[in-house]
Design an enzyme around this catalytic site. Structure first.
Site, PDB file in Angstrom:
ATOM      1  N   GLY A  48     -20.473  16.261  22.881  1.00 58.32           N
ATOM      2  CA  GLY A  48     -20.044  17.659  22.720  1.00 58.32           C
ATOM      3  C   GLY A  48     -21.182  18.464  22.102  1.00 58.32           C
ATOM      4  O   GLY A  48     -21.003  19.171  21.106  1.00 58.32           O
ATOM      5  N   GLU A  76     -20.563  21.416  31.121  1.00 62.19           N
ATOM      6  CA  GLU A  76     -20.974  22.803  31.318  1.00 62.19           C
ATOM      7  C   GLU A  76     -21.209  23.078  32.801  1.00 62.19           C
ATOM      8  O   GLU A  76     -21.233  22.151  33.605  1.00 62.19           O
ATOM      9  CB  GLU A  76     -22.262  23.079  30.515  1.00 62.19           C
ATOM     10  CG  GLU A  76     -22.118  22.886  29.015  1.00 62.19           C
ATOM     11  CD  GLU A  76     -21.218  23.917  28.346  1.00 62.19           C
ATOM     12  OE1 GLU A  76     -20.880  24.931  28.983  1.00 62.19           O
ATOM     13  OE2 GLU A  76     -20.832  23.695  27.172  1.00 62.19           O
ATOM     14  N   TYR A 236      -1.720  25.616  12.711  1.00 61.72           N
ATOM     15  CA  TYR A 236      -2.835  24.671  12.833  1.00 61.72           C
ATOM     16  C   TYR A 236      -2.479  23.308  12.240  1.00 61.72           C
ATOM     17  O   TYR A 236      -2.154  22.368  12.959  1.00 61.72           O
ATOM     18  CB  TYR A 236      -4.131  25.241  12.211  1.00 61.72           C
ATOM     19  CG  TYR A 236      -5.317  24.444  12.698  1.00 61.72           C
ATOM     20  CD1 TYR A 236      -6.047  24.853  13.805  1.00 61.72           C
ATOM     21  CD2 TYR A 236      -5.662  23.229  12.105  1.00 61.72           C
ATOM     22  CE1 TYR A 236      -7.092  24.079  14.312  1.00 61.72           C
ATOM     23  CE2 TYR A 236      -6.694  22.452  12.595  1.00 61.72           C
ATOM     24  CZ  TYR A 236      -7.406  22.879  13.687  1.00 61.72           C
ATOM     25  OH  TYR A 236      -8.428  22.103  14.181  1.00 61.72           O
TER      26      TYR A 236
HETATM   27  P1  NAD Z   1     -17.027  24.181  21.101  1.00 58.54           P
HETATM   28  O1  NAD Z   1     -16.072  24.673  22.117  1.00 58.54           O
HETATM   29  O2  NAD Z   1     -18.113  25.105  20.655  1.00 58.54           O
HETATM   30  O3  NAD Z   1     -17.748  22.827  21.630  1.00 58.54           O
HETATM   31  C1  NAD Z   1     -17.060  21.853  22.329  1.00 58.54           C
HETATM   32  C2  NAD Z   1     -18.045  20.897  22.989  1.00 58.54           C
HETATM   33  O4  NAD Z   1     -17.283  19.901  23.707  1.00 58.54           O
HETATM   34  C3  NAD Z   1     -18.979  21.544  24.035  1.00 58.54           C
HETATM   35  O5  NAD Z   1     -20.250  20.936  23.969  1.00 58.54           O
HETATM   36  C4  NAD Z   1     -18.313  21.170  25.369  1.00 58.54           C
HETATM   37  O6  NAD Z   1     -19.203  21.131  26.499  1.00 58.54           O
HETATM   38  C5  NAD Z   1     -17.822  19.781  25.027  1.00 58.54           C
HETATM   39  N1  NAD Z   1     -16.769  19.289  25.910  1.00 58.54           N
HETATM   40  C6  NAD Z   1     -15.499  19.760  26.073  1.00 58.54           C
HETATM   41  N2  NAD Z   1     -14.838  18.984  26.971  1.00 58.54           N
HETATM   42  C7  NAD Z   1     -15.693  18.019  27.362  1.00 58.54           C
HETATM   43  C8  NAD Z   1     -15.607  16.913  28.256  1.00 58.54           C
HETATM   44  N3  NAD Z   1     -14.494  16.611  28.920  1.00 58.54           N
HETATM   45  N4  NAD Z   1     -16.706  16.141  28.434  1.00 58.54           N
HETATM   46  C9  NAD Z   1     -17.879  16.409  27.793  1.00 58.54           C
HETATM   47  N5  NAD Z   1     -18.006  17.428  26.905  1.00 58.54           N
HETATM   48  C10 NAD Z   1     -16.924  18.217  26.702  1.00 58.54           C
HETATM   49  O7  NAD Z   1     -16.145  23.651  19.905  1.00 58.54           O
HETATM   50  P2  NAD Z   1     -16.336  23.585  18.321  1.00 58.54           P
HETATM   51  O8  NAD Z   1     -15.538  24.694  17.723  1.00 58.54           O
HETATM   52  O9  NAD Z   1     -17.750  23.391  17.926  1.00 58.54           O
HETATM   53  O10 NAD Z   1     -15.504  22.258  18.002  1.00 58.54           O
HETATM   54  C11 NAD Z   1     -16.091  20.977  17.849  1.00 58.54           C
HETATM   55  C12 NAD Z   1     -15.260  20.164  16.879  1.00 58.54           C
HETATM   56  O11 NAD Z   1     -15.297  20.818  15.596  1.00 58.54           O
HETATM   57  C13 NAD Z   1     -13.770  20.063  17.270  1.00 58.54           C
HETATM   58  O12 NAD Z   1     -13.288  18.790  16.922  1.00 58.54           O
HETATM   59  C14 NAD Z   1     -13.117  21.117  16.379  1.00 58.54           C
HETATM   60  O13 NAD Z   1     -11.759  20.868  16.138  1.00 58.54           O
HETATM   61  C15 NAD Z   1     -13.952  20.961  15.122  1.00 58.54           C
HETATM   62  N6  NAD Z   1     -13.883  22.110  14.187  1.00 58.54           N
HETATM   63  C16 NAD Z   1     -14.026  23.394  14.644  1.00 58.54           C
HETATM   64  C17 NAD Z   1     -13.887  24.461  13.751  1.00 58.54           C
HETATM   65  C18 NAD Z   1     -14.024  25.890  14.211  1.00 58.54           C
HETATM   66  O14 NAD Z   1     -13.631  26.802  13.478  1.00 58.54           O
HETATM   67  N7  NAD Z   1     -14.602  26.137  15.374  1.00 58.54           N
HETATM   68  C19 NAD Z   1     -13.657  24.209  12.380  1.00 58.54           C
HETATM   69  C20 NAD Z   1     -13.570  22.881  11.944  1.00 58.54           C
HETATM   70  C21 NAD Z   1     -13.675  21.833  12.868  1.00 58.54           C
END
Ligand code: NAD
Length: 399
Positions: A48, A76, A236
């Protein structure tokens, strides 16, 4: 092509290649301006890795002073010549170009990280190119997952559990507050969300890496979670996504035992702060909370973006083993500070359509959101004709 933002609901359907490259460069510049991250792994797999927290993790590992070799996995879209690629594609192209320019190893895999085929391809590359990895960052956020064992497709939903939930949300485009009701989840919703966003896939990755003897002695793995305040709890933490995070967190305990036992390694959960990413902007209620939170954290001088969070997590937590009573890394500590939450609650309780624009800084939210797609970055000429077809250096020749 001259690339402009095209907003549809809570996503932007275009991305600017030069703007995304600048967004990556800004994050690189930040980590380079900080003391070197000497303990972070030297051979790092990020699942990811194209946007949000995963991209920040890849950047910090590579450019934070350690010159880590990185393998990134993401889902992507490349450009078809008429439409732009997705932002995560351009981010990854820029990341690789900049890493290669500094002599670092960087390879990327675009496809379904939940599939056994992807795991096999990535592990084969680790074995051939790096031998083993010493850090695995798990940062997937996805609305669906196909189970590699039975082929069934599971969908993740954002719903409260037990009863329907109504609260204020924001329609960003219309600058309007609106009351939104989310229906209570069914048992099936809960089970499906856990299948997608719980720890099962993380475990499959770690098991496969162990099986292939692809983890160094002392290897660490970290996955990201969120807890958040009372204000967002119903939707959440006590909702379907919270159940999935409970599962992710209990998986970390199992993986921790297994890694200690097999390679003297560790597994961690890092609880990160709320930030604007493509995933979080789609969650009802969260953007409104986030807009108010940002205002309060900025005023107190403690606002952070993904890269600041991850740098701090690598520098002060993951390798120092600094965790809370539940064993979790907490870099949401500033978000959760009592003075910050008290102020956020004060604004929330008095929120109305009349004072919405005074209380919330919607222009900053718009800017942060557009920056995710490469728009509004300083020094980028948005009037210039740009090439939208940008191949990923490590995938060239692979079709
Ligand atoms: P994001 O949407 O920016 O990134 C998600 C990533 O997952 C991307 O690189 C995407 O290409 C990849 N992805 C999705 N489906 C895929 C698949 N089937 N195969 C390969 N790659 C795939 O998300 P984010 O907000 O950075 O979230 C990442 C983690 O951080 C999650 O577990 C989220 O719960 C956690 N998180 C997010 C926040 C927030 O506020 N955004 C806060 C705390 C924790």
């Amino acid at each position: 092509m001259i690339v402009q933002p095209k907003i549809r609901g809570f996503i932007c359907t275009t991305a600017h290649p030069e703007g995304c490259a600048k967004h990556v460069q800004d994050q690189i510049d930040y980590v380079k301006s900080q003391p070197a991250l000497s303990s972070v792994g030297k051979k790092v797999l990020v699942i990811g890795s194209s946007t949000g927290y995963g991209l920040a993790s890849r950047i910090a590992a590579a450019f934070g002073g350690n010159k880590a070799a990185t393998i990134g996995v993401f889902f992507e879209k490349a450009s078809d010549g008429k439409r732009t690629a997705s932002a995560g594609w351009y981010n990854s192209v820029a990341f690789e170009e900049k890493a290669h320019a500094e002599g670092m190893y960087a390879k990327s895999f675009n496809g379904d990280a939940f599939s056994d085929e992807m795991r096999a391809k990535v592990i084969e590359t680790i074995k051939n190119d790096l031998g083993k990895v010493d850090l695995v960052v798990y940062s997937l956020a996805s609305p669906r997952r196909q189970d590699p064992k039975n082929g069934e497709v599971y969908k993740s939903v954002l719903k409260p559990i037990g009863k329907d939930y109504t609260n204020l949300s924001i329609n960003i485009a219309a600058r309007q507050l609106e009351e939104v009701t989310l229906q209570a989840a069914t048992d099936d919703d809960i089970a499906q969300t856990q299948k997608v966003m719980g720890g099962e896939d993380w475990q499959l990755w770690i098991d496969a890496l162990l099986e292939a003897d692809a983890l160094e002695d002392g290897a660490r793995t970290v996955a990201y979670s969120y807890i958040g305040p009372e204000l967002t709890t119903a939707v959440y933490r006590n909702g379907t996504i919270g159940r999935a995070k409970d599962h992710l967190e209990s998986t970390s305990k199992e993986l921790d035992k297994k890694l200690k036992d097999k390679v003297g390694g560790r597994a961690f959960i890092s609880v990160n702060k709320a930030v604007v990413t493509q995933s979080s902007s789609a969650i009802p209620f969260i953007p409104l909370y986030f807009i108010i939170l940002t205002r309060v954290m900025q005023a107190k001088g403690v606002e952070e973006l993904c890269i600041h969070q991850i740098y701090r997590m690598f520098a002060e937590r993951l390798y120092a083993g600094k965790v809370d009573d539940n064993g979790f890394i907490r870099v949401d500590d500033w978000e959760m500070r009592e003075d910050i939450q008290t102020e956020v609650n004060g604004y929330w309780d008095n929120l109305s359509q009349d004072n919405l624009l005074d209380v919330s800084d919607l222009d900053t939210y718009d800017k942060d959101f557009l920056r995710l797609f490469g728009f509004g970055l300083e020094g980028v000429d948005y009037a210039a004709d740009v090439e939208i077809n940008r191949p990923l250096p490590s995938m060239e020749g692979e079709g």
